[in-house]
Design an enzyme around this catalytic site. Structure first.
Site, PDB file in Angstrom:
ATOM      1  N   VAL A   1       0.766  -1.255  -0.012  1.00 23.84           N
ATOM      2  CA  VAL A   1      -0.073  -0.106  -0.150  1.00 23.84           C
ATOM      3  C   VAL A   1       1.002   0.911   0.112  1.00 23.84           C
ATOM      4  CG1 VAL A   1      -1.765  -1.063   1.014  1.00 23.84           C
ATOM      5  CG2 VAL A   1      -0.140  -0.057   2.464  1.00 23.84           C
ATOM      6  N   ASP A   2       2.296   0.945  -0.131  1.00 26.95           N
ATOM      7  CA  ASP A   2       3.167   2.080  -0.239  1.00 26.95           C
ATOM      8  C   ASP A   2       3.218   2.586  -1.708  1.00 26.95           C
ATOM      9  OD1 ASP A   2       5.642   0.009   0.442  1.00 26.95           O
ATOM     10  OD2 ASP A   2       5.119   1.012  -1.561  1.00 26.95           O
TER      11      ASP A   2
ATOM     12  N   HIS B   1      -4.277  -4.214  -2.794  1.00 24.48           N
ATOM     13  CA  HIS B   1      -4.654  -4.110  -1.376  1.00 24.48           C
ATOM     14  C   HIS B   1      -4.807  -2.387  -1.120  1.00 24.48           C
ATOM     15  CE1 HIS B   1      -3.368  -8.188  -0.145  1.00 24.48           C
ATOM     16  NE2 HIS B   1      -4.369  -8.296  -0.567  1.00 24.48           N
TER      17      HIS B   1
ATOM     18  N   CYS C   1     -14.213   8.104   2.079  1.00 20.04           N
ATOM     19  CA  CYS C   1     -15.176   8.290   2.918  1.00 20.04           C
ATOM     20  C   CYS C   1     -16.025   6.815   3.157  1.00 20.04           C
ATOM     21  CB  CYS C   1     -16.221   9.084   2.349  1.00 20.04           C
ATOM     22  SG  CYS C   1     -17.603   9.408   3.010  1.00 20.04           S
TER      23      CYS C   1
ATOM     24  N   CYS D   1     -15.365  13.389   6.061  1.00 24.99           N
ATOM     25  CA  CYS D   1     -15.726  13.899   4.937  1.00 24.99           C
ATOM     26  C   CYS D   1     -16.265  15.087   4.671  1.00 24.99           C
ATOM     27  CB  CYS D   1     -16.422  12.783   4.285  1.00 24.99           C
ATOM     28  SG  CYS D   1     -16.752  13.157   2.618  1.00 24.99           S
TER      29      CYS D   1
ATOM     30  N   CYS E   1     -20.002  14.801   3.317  1.00 27.89           N
ATOM     31  CA  CYS E   1     -21.314  14.001   3.927  1.00 27.89           C
ATOM     32  C   CYS E   1     -20.958  14.122   5.344  1.00 27.89           C
ATOM     33  CB  CYS E   1     -21.536  12.962   3.460  1.00 27.89           C
ATOM     34  SG  CYS E   1     -20.353  11.549   3.536  1.00 27.89           S
TER      35      CYS E   1
ATOM     36  N   THR F   1       7.178 -11.845  -0.835  1.00 25.15           N
ATOM     37  CA  THR F   1       5.887 -12.256   0.077  1.00 25.15           C
ATOM     38  C   THR F   1       5.790 -13.413   0.591  1.00 25.15           C
ATOM     39  OG1 THR F   1       3.615 -12.388  -0.552  1.00 25.15           O
ATOM     40  CG2 THR F   1       5.017 -13.110  -2.170  1.00 25.15           C
TER      41      THR F   1
ATOM     42  N   ASN G   1      13.388 -14.340  -1.892  1.00 26.74           N
ATOM     43  CA  ASN G   1      12.836 -14.043  -0.584  1.00 26.74           C
ATOM     44  C   ASN G   1      14.039 -14.876   0.214  1.00 26.74           C
ATOM     45  OD1 ASN G   1      11.552 -14.413   1.924  1.00 26.74           O
ATOM     46  ND2 ASN G   1       9.543 -14.257   1.065  1.00 26.74           N
TER      47      ASN G   1
HETATM   48  C1  BV8 Z   1     -11.167 -11.572   1.438  1.00 32.52           C
HETATM   49  C2  BV8 Z   1      -3.889  -3.848   3.326  1.00 32.52           C
HETATM   50  C3  BV8 Z   1     -13.411 -11.877   1.293  1.00 32.52           C
HETATM   51  C4  BV8 Z   1      -4.077  -3.199   4.626  1.00 32.52           C
HETATM   52  C5  BV8 Z   1      -3.651  -6.196   3.369  1.00 32.52           C
HETATM   53  C6  BV8 Z   1     -11.243 -14.946   8.120  1.00 32.52           C
HETATM   54  C7  BV8 Z   1     -12.367 -13.875   7.853  1.00 32.52           C
HETATM   55  C8  BV8 Z   1     -11.863 -13.208   6.599  1.00 32.52           C
HETATM   56  C9  BV8 Z   1     -11.136 -13.363   5.701  1.00 32.52           C
HETATM   57  C10 BV8 Z   1     -10.321 -14.625   6.018  1.00 32.52           C
HETATM   58  C11 BV8 Z   1     -10.347 -15.297   7.108  1.00 32.52           C
HETATM   59  N1  BV8 Z   1      -9.330 -16.379   6.817  1.00 32.52           N
HETATM   60  C12 BV8 Z   1      -8.655 -16.289   5.564  1.00 32.52           C
HETATM   61  C13 BV8 Z   1      -9.200 -15.169   5.260  1.00 32.52           C
HETATM   62  C14 BV8 Z   1      -8.941 -14.478   3.911  1.00 32.52           C
HETATM   63  C15 BV8 Z   1      -7.752 -13.374   4.357  1.00 32.52           C
HETATM   64  C16 BV8 Z   1      -6.537 -14.170   4.381  1.00 32.52           C
HETATM   65  O1  BV8 Z   1      -5.618 -14.444   3.438  1.00 32.52           O
HETATM   66  N2  BV8 Z   1      -5.916 -14.120   5.672  1.00 32.52           N
HETATM   67  C17 BV8 Z   1      -4.782 -14.684   5.863  1.00 32.52           C
HETATM   68  C18 BV8 Z   1      -3.905 -14.069   7.085  1.00 32.52           C
HETATM   69  C19 BV8 Z   1      -4.992 -16.229   6.278  1.00 32.52           C
HETATM   70  N3  BV8 Z   1      -8.106 -12.503   3.058  1.00 32.52           N
HETATM   71  C20 BV8 Z   1      -8.824 -11.480   3.274  1.00 32.52           C
HETATM   72  O2  BV8 Z   1      -9.621 -11.171   4.124  1.00 32.52           O
HETATM   73  C21 BV8 Z   1      -9.009 -10.550   1.829  1.00 32.52           C
HETATM   74  N4  BV8 Z   1     -10.168 -10.479   1.469  1.00 32.52           N
HETATM   75  O3  BV8 Z   1     -10.877 -12.603   1.755  1.00 32.52           O
HETATM   76  O4  BV8 Z   1     -12.408 -10.994   1.392  1.00 32.52           O
HETATM   77  C22 BV8 Z   1     -14.473 -11.214   0.352  1.00 32.52           C
HETATM   78  C23 BV8 Z   1     -14.495 -11.395  -0.790  1.00 32.52           C
HETATM   79  C24 BV8 Z   1     -15.443 -10.674  -1.637  1.00 32.52           C
HETATM   80  C25 BV8 Z   1     -16.343  -9.486  -0.897  1.00 32.52           C
HETATM   81  C26 BV8 Z   1     -16.060  -9.709   0.412  1.00 32.52           C
HETATM   82  C27 BV8 Z   1     -15.161 -10.358   1.228  1.00 32.52           C
HETATM   83  C28 BV8 Z   1      -8.122  -9.269   2.049  1.00 32.52           C
HETATM   84  C29 BV8 Z   1      -6.893  -9.509   2.336  1.00 32.52           C
HETATM   85  C30 BV8 Z   1      -6.075  -8.252   2.136  1.00 32.52           C
HETATM   86  C31 BV8 Z   1      -5.789  -7.639   3.682  1.00 32.52           C
HETATM   87  N5  BV8 Z   1      -5.004  -6.449   3.343  1.00 32.52           N
HETATM   88  N6  BV8 Z   1      -3.115  -5.031   3.177  1.00 32.52           N
HETATM   89  C32 BV8 Z   1      -2.957  -2.846   5.264  1.00 32.52           C
HETATM   90  O5  BV8 Z   1      -1.562  -2.799   4.484  1.00 32.52           O
HETATM   91  O6  BV8 Z   1      -2.560  -2.353   6.292  1.00 32.52           O
HETATM   92  S1  BV8 Z   1      -2.832  -7.741   3.513  1.00 32.52           S
HETATM   93  C33 BV8 Z   1      -1.427  -7.384   4.198  1.00 32.52           C
HETATM   94  O7  BV8 Z   1      -0.869  -8.518   4.683  1.00 32.52           O
HETATM   95  C34 BV8 Z   1      -0.450  -6.845   2.973  1.00 32.52           C
HETATM   96  O8  BV8 Z   1      -0.865  -5.956   2.080  1.00 32.52           O
HETATM   97  C35 BV8 Z   1       0.337  -7.959   2.408  1.00 32.52           C
HETATM   98  O9  BV8 Z   1      -0.466  -8.514   1.436  1.00 32.52           O
HETATM   99  C36 BV8 Z   1      -0.108  -9.141   3.511  1.00 32.52           C
HETATM  100  C37 BV8 Z   1       1.485  -9.733   4.148  1.00 32.52           C
HETATM  101  O10 BV8 Z   1       1.793 -10.304   2.968  1.00 32.52           O
HETATM  102  P1  BV8 Z   1       3.276  -9.778   2.512  1.00 32.52           P
HETATM  103  O11 BV8 Z   1       2.953  -8.856   1.702  1.00 32.52           O
HETATM  104  O12 BV8 Z   1       3.679 -11.096   2.031  1.00 32.52           O
HETATM  105  O13 BV8 Z   1       4.033  -9.296   3.736  1.00 32.52           O
HETATM  106  P2  BV8 Z   1       4.623 -10.307   5.063  1.00 32.52           P
HETATM  107  O14 BV8 Z   1       4.913  -9.275   5.961  1.00 32.52           O
HETATM  108  O15 BV8 Z   1       3.526 -11.463   5.341  1.00 32.52           O
HETATM  109  O16 BV8 Z   1       5.975 -11.059   4.423  1.00 32.52           O
HETATM  110  C38 BV8 Z   1       6.958 -10.222   4.005  1.00 32.52           C
HETATM  111  C39 BV8 Z   1       7.768 -11.458   3.372  1.00 32.52           C
HETATM  112  O17 BV8 Z   1       8.979 -10.727   2.854  1.00 32.52           O
HETATM  113  C40 BV8 Z   1       8.242 -12.325   4.275  1.00 32.52           C
HETATM  114  O18 BV8 Z   1       8.191 -13.687   3.471  1.00 32.52           O
HETATM  115  C41 BV8 Z   1       9.790 -12.160   4.332  1.00 32.52           C
HETATM  116  O19 BV8 Z   1      10.636 -13.598   4.381  1.00 32.52           O
HETATM  117  C42 BV8 Z   1      10.110 -11.371   3.330  1.00 32.52           C
HETATM  118  N7  BV8 Z   1      11.190 -10.556   3.335  1.00 32.52           N
HETATM  119  C43 BV8 Z   1      11.423  -9.775   4.459  1.00 32.52           C
HETATM  120  N8  BV8 Z   1      12.548  -8.869   4.192  1.00 32.52           N
HETATM  121  C44 BV8 Z   1      12.771  -8.951   2.857  1.00 32.52           C
HETATM  122  C45 BV8 Z   1      11.972  -9.928   2.457  1.00 32.52           C
HETATM  123  N9  BV8 Z   1      11.791 -10.289   1.033  1.00 32.52           N
HETATM  124  C46 BV8 Z   1      13.109  -9.821   0.450  1.00 32.52           C
HETATM  125  N10 BV8 Z   1      13.964  -8.716   0.646  1.00 32.52           N
HETATM  126  C47 BV8 Z   1      13.734  -8.503   1.839  1.00 32.52           C
HETATM  127  N11 BV8 Z   1      14.695  -7.556   2.451  1.00 32.52           N
END
Ligand code: BV8
Length: 263
Positions: A105-106, A121, A129, A161, A164, A202, A227
């Site tokens: 989101v950056d 995302h 809003c 907002c 509204c 990721t 990674n």
């Molecule tokens: C959906 C924005 C349905 C916000 C993000 C129970 C209830 C509801 C939903 C669920 C549930 N159980 C499961 C779900 C589905 C859920 C999900 O997947 N949960 C997971 C945790 C199991 N998904 C959702 O809820 C999605 N929506 O399902 O909705 C629906 C459908 C239709 C209509 C209505 C509803 C929405 C998911 C989006 C959430 N928002 N971000 C914010 O930023 O605040 S997700 C957020 O976490 C990030 O954006 C990112 O995508 C995610 C983290 O993932 P990564 O990017 O991989 O980052 P992470 O920190 O995890 O890993 C970093 C990696 O980098 C590591 O592997 C590390 O080793 C590596 N690394 C570290 N340093 C380096 C490196 N690599 C290279 N170089 C380096 N230097």
């Protein structure tokens, strides 16, 4: 990271006509932007990011959640794109049919010169809003903290907002919310048609975004991962380059297109 694996990945990239680059929080880590795996600090230390990035958390305590996003936004504004972001812009310059899909989101990809990043995302820079996604939130710019960065752990009441008077919320996709349809279908189309998908920084555990590299693999593409750690995506990758993106990506571009990426 093994040199032989880098050369293998370079060969795959050199032969590719259609490339997708898929990024997660890890690519911004070397710019000083915390990933979702990193522990939260300050006021938010007692939370897990996955708990705070939800509509329920915002509804329960809007000042706490808005304060977290303002702190993150200020952190990103202070950060600079790193060599990994710049290397992706270099790949885009080399390969006309290159699609960048990010979970982040950056705005570091854009500031590194990437023309069009598909944000699955949302963005820290597109607050909206709560009442009507139809109208972009117009509101007075939030007061910057001291020296342009709110001190860590400050609760900040979200603005109202101007159209509204409803609360303004971060323009990101929270857990439990659907992804922007146009962005998701563009990402799925690109993954279904590419020759190579490069997944960078990721953990591959957040769906439906984490499906993108799997769609590419199922469609016959070669998937390359960068990674430092293993991830669930290892199983669909032809090559796993173990290292950080700011180190591996520039090396991969040089191995593929020469030291200045001149091809
Ligand atoms: C959906 C924005 C349905 C916000 C993000 C129970 C209830 C509801 C939903 C669920 C549930 N159980 C499961 C779900 C589905 C859920 C999900 O997947 N949960 C997971 C945790 C199991 N998904 C959702 O809820 C999605 N929506 O399902 O909705 C629906 C459908 C239709 C209509 C209505 C509803 C929405 C998911 C989006 C959430 N928002 N971000 C914010 O930023 O605040 S997700 C957020 O976490 C990030 O954006 C990112 O995508 C995610 C983290 O993932 P990564 O990017 O991989 O980052 P992470 O920190 O995890 O890993 C970093 C990696 O980098 C590591 O592997 C590390 O080793 C590596 N690394 C570290 N340093 C380096 C490196 N690599 C290279 N170089 C380096 N230097």
């Amino acid at each position: 990271m093994e040199e032989a694996l880098l050369q293998q990945a370079a060969l795959m990239l050199r032969d590719a006509r259609r490339i997708v680059v898929f990024t997660g929080a890890g690519i911004s880590a070397e710019s000083g932007v915390p990933t979702f795996r990193d522990d939260l600090t300050g006021l938010w230390a007692r939370f897990d990011a996955h708990q705070l990035a939800t509509p329920e958390a915002f509804h329960a305590d809007p000042d706490l959640v808005w304060g977290w996003y303002e702190w993150r936004r200020a952190r990103v504004r202070r950060a600079q794109p790193n060599a990994g972001h710049l290397a992706i812009a270099a790949i885009e310059a080399q390969v006309p049919d290159c699609t960048l899909v990010t979970q982040n989101v950056d705005d570091l990809h854009e500031r590194a010169g990437s023309r069009l990043a598909i944000h699955l995302h949302g963005s820290l820079f597109a607050p909206r809003c709560v009442a009507a996604a139809a109208h972009p939130a117009t509101f007075p710019a939030p007061p910057d903290g001291e020296a342009g960065e709110p001190p860590e752990g400050r609760r900040i009441p979200p603005p109202r907002c101007s159209s509204c008077a409803a609360l303004v919320r971060p323009g990101v996709v929270w857990f439990g919310e659907g992804l922007p349809e146009a962005a998701l279908s563009a990402a799925v189309d690109a993954a279904s048609a590419c020759d190579v998908l490069l997944t960078v920084g990721t953990s591959g555990v957040v769906y439906p975004a984490a499906e993108i590299p799997r769609i590419a693999a199922r469609s016959g593409a070669t998937v390359i991962q960068i990674n430092p750690q293993r991830t669930p995506l290892d199983e669909v990758c032809a090559v796993n380059l173990r290292g950080t993106s700011a180190q591996v990506l520039p090396a991969l571009v040089a191995a593929t297109w020469g030291p200045n990426g001149e091809g």
